[in-house]
Design an enzyme around this catalytic site. Structure first.
Site, short mmCIF file in Angstrom:
data_model
loop_
_atom_site.label_atom_id
_atom_site.label_comp_id
_atom_site.label_asym_id
_atom_site.label_seq_id
_atom_site.Cartn_x
_atom_site.Cartn_y
_atom_site.Cartn_z
N LYS A 15 0.62 -1.18 -0.03
CA LYS A 15 0.01 0.06 -0.04
C LYS A 15 0.73 1.26 0.13
CE LYS A 15 0.78 1.60 4.37
NZ LYS A 15 1.03 2.82 4.72
N ASP A 142 -3.45 -0.61 9.54
CA ASP A 142 -3.59 -0.77 8.24
C ASP A 142 -3.85 -1.89 7.47
OD1 ASP A 142 -2.20 1.67 7.82
OD2 ASP A 142 -0.25 0.92 7.68
#
Length: 302
Positions: A15, A142
């Site tokens: 990411k 996350d």
């Protein structure tokens, strides 16, 4: 599509925080934030089978295997599903580690999200089903956004997710990491941004403007903690065709975007001439389709 049962190959995409605004510190010591997150074609690969022992087994290979803590989020995710949903047999997992560790790319979170996707599927649940999101949020901020690996805003401590951003397009991207140690705690201690009200979560830009002209409030403090990041950002932003440069998360991975693959490749050659020893990935940002996260054969990158 993955093989049936617990025999599967899983993709765990890296990411990137395309923008990150810190809104203020919470009473519990965490920070409220709003961040536009996207995913790269850079990824780890997990191979999963039933274990021949009575306990879960994790084997790590790949270019960043040596820097990975064996007390890994993958095994914690398996244990969490086993505690909450039950009926998970002992698993043997091989992780091919291609995403740099502690680099602002969410590699550990992506790995945990990948195994959660598999276990959700085995129990007839969608990846974003509330029980799976709850487990993900309990393991790390996350991890929820990594469950689908598609562009969206995350808010609060990172576990509150907006709907997927419509209109997100593929962007050629160049990712660079100078190998600097950037402890997240040290970055937040250095953070000097003004504290905003925790309810001020508005985003002033459209999607394209936010991608190309957004900001990362952790960038300046990260440069203060690890000064070698600064020259990387300046060099990236000065490359021909580069659409700015930014830090992902608290670093140390920096990135820039391009309009074409050829512009990215030419810029990568120029950057390599200046910093031949730095880790670099010339790839693209993309939205991952669900089936592409369960390939039939291993797809090692790097």
């Amino acid at each position: 599509m993955a093989k049936t049962g617990y025999s599967a190959t899983l993709i765990a995409p890296a990411k990137l925080n395309l923008s990150l605004t810190v809104l203020g510190k919470r009473p519990d010591g965490f920070h409220d934030l709003v961040s536009l997150v996207a995913f790269a074609d850079l990824h780890d690969v997990l191979s999963v089978t039933l274990a021949e022992t009575a306990v879960d087994q994790l084997t790590v290979a790949g270019p960043f295997a040596g820097s990975l803590d064996r007390d890994n989020l993958i095994l914690k995710a398996v244990s969490a599903v086993r505690d909450a949903i039950k009926a998970v047999p002992p698993l043997s997992i091989t992780l091919h580690k291609t995403i740099p560790v502690a680099a602002g790319l969410g590699g550990g979170s992506a790995d945990a999200a990948a195994i959660l996707r598999l276990l959700a599927r085995q129990h007839g649940l969608a990846a974003m089903a509330p029980p799976i999101q709850e487990i993900a949020a309990g393991l790390g901020a996350d991890i929820p956004v990594c469950l689908q690996s598609r562009c969206r805003y995350m808010r609060g401590t990172g576990t509150t997710l907006d709907p997927e951003q419509s209109g997100f397009a593929r962007y050629p991207a160049l990712l660079v990491n100078p190998g600097a140690a950037v402890p997240t705690g040290a970055v937040f201690k250095t953070l000097a941004a003004k504290k905003k009200a925790a309810t001020d979560t508005s985003v002033p830009h459209g999607l394209t403007e936010e991608i190309l002209a957004g900001r990362n409030d952790l960038e300046a403090p990260a440069v203060a903690v690890a000064p070698e990041i600064g020259p990387v950002l300046r060099t990236l932003s000065g490359l021909p065709g580069a659409l700015g440069a930014r830090l992902s998360g608290s670093g140390a991975t920096c990135f820039t975007l391009f309009k074409t693959d050829s512009a990215r490749d030419q810029a990568a050659e120029l950057f390599r001439q200046t910093y031949p020893a730095y880790w670099m990935h010339a790839g693209a940002l993309r939205n991952w389709d669900p089936d592409s996260l369960f390939p039939e054969t291993p797809a090692f990158s790097g």
